[in-house]
Design an enzyme around this catalytic site. Structure first.
Site, PDB file in Angstrom:
ATOM      1  N   PRO A  16       0.878  -1.224  -0.052  1.00  0.00           N
ATOM      2  CG  PRO A  16      -0.629  -1.457   1.631  1.00  0.00           C
ATOM      3  CD  PRO A  16       0.735  -1.794   1.165  1.00  0.00           C
ATOM      4  CD  GLU A  17       3.065   2.887  -4.260  1.00  0.00           C
ATOM      5  OE1 GLU A  17       3.145   4.079  -4.706  1.00  0.00           O
ATOM      6  OE2 GLU A  17       3.328   1.955  -4.982  1.00  0.00           O
TER       7      GLU A  17
END
Ligand SMILES: [Zn+2]
Length: 300
Positions: free
Chosen positions: A2-3
């Protein structure tokens, strides 16, 4: 992993559920989640805390308590937070990847699952958060204080490829492999260009490209690849709109040239070889867009 857009989406879903609620019970089933501390000790410390706000910094979820303490959560590769009905969570063995469960004072549960177990929970005392983050994270790219000039300061005198510099969380907080590739495509900058060689016009394009790529991701609730899911179990849709990431061989949206794949900083990297020339001064077809600059070095 996840960014920023995925973590921001998680934050936005969790905030209305957690804010104002008290942690009635906490179970931490995996010692890796809170090491070097003891899971039972951390769980006991969390019980009774009431949530004041749920915030985000870079890829961290920040759960602020009214006491001034903070639970700092990093999802790393495969961590996710799920909201669940009490009736569905009676038996923890139903999900072998569930690492922790928080029961709230209204009877609902928030569970943390993590297949690869790289995620972390860190309980910080009042005053400890800012020093902890300031040594690890650069500017927030969507913050008003983040400007093209600030980006230029961060990239100055860095010989690393621009992609590697942008992956470094101390340059900018929250960018990862996907959104760096997407931002560089939007800015028409080759991922291997030395960070220090990015000129002023390119800096402006890169600043805009970073924000546009991240905002597109947030608007589509992130991208769902493998294990990322939203707290309500739904998926993000950004993966359907990637301009380059994972699209080798497909035509560039801007010019039709097949997207190429290479490796930069050990990571799979996608770019358009026509729109993102490695030596922009020599890109004849787009010379009007890339004013020629003197090439001071000949080492490449
Ligand atoms: Zn192109």
């Amino acid at each position: 992993m996840p960014e920023l857009p995925e973590v921001e989406t998680v934050r936005a879903k969790l905030a209305p559920v957690l804010t104002g609620r008290r942690f009635e019970s906490v179970q931490i089933a995996d010692a890796r989640l809170v090491r070097p501390y003891e899971p039972a000790e951390v769980a006991a410390e969390l019980i009774g805390e009431r949530v004041a706000a749920v915030e985000r910094r870079g890829k961290y979820v920040i759960v602020r308590f009214e006491s001034g303490r903070v639970l700092l959560i990093h999802l790393r590769m495969t961590g996710s937070l799920r909201l669940s009905d009490r009736s569905l969570t009676g038996n923890a063995s139903e999900d072998p990847h569930r690492r922790a469960v928080i029961r709230l004072d209204n009877g609902s549960d928030v569970s943390y699952r993590d297949v690869r177990r790289f995620g972390t929970w860190l309980l910080l005392e009042p005053g400890e958060l800012e020093p902890y983050l300031s040594t690890r994270l650069g500017d927030e790219p969507l913050d008003a204080l983040f400007t093209a000039a600030r980006l230029g300061d961060r990239l100055a005198k860095r010989r690393a490829p621009i992609k590697a510099a942008l992956l470094d969380q101390r340059t900018l907080a929250g960018m990862g492999n996907i959104y760096v590739d997407e931002a560089l495509w939007r800015a028409r900058i080759h991922p291997l260009r030395p960070a220090e060689a990015i000129d002023r016009n390119e800096l402006r394009r890169l600043h805009r490209g970073i924000r546009a790529a991240l905002e597109a991701g947030i608007a589509r609730q992130g991208s769902t690849l493998r294990d990322y899911a939203l707290p309500d179990g739904s998926s993000g849709a950004m993966q359907k709109e990637f301009k380059v990431y994972g699209r080798d061989g497909e035509p560039c949206d801007r010019c039709g040239t097949p997207i190429a794949k290479t490796r930069v900083a050990g990571r799979g990297t996608w770019f358009c070889p026509a729109c993102q020339p490695e030596r922009p001064g020599q890109a004849a077809a787009s010379s009007a867009r890339y004013p020629s600059r003197s090439r001071r070095h000949s080492s490449v």
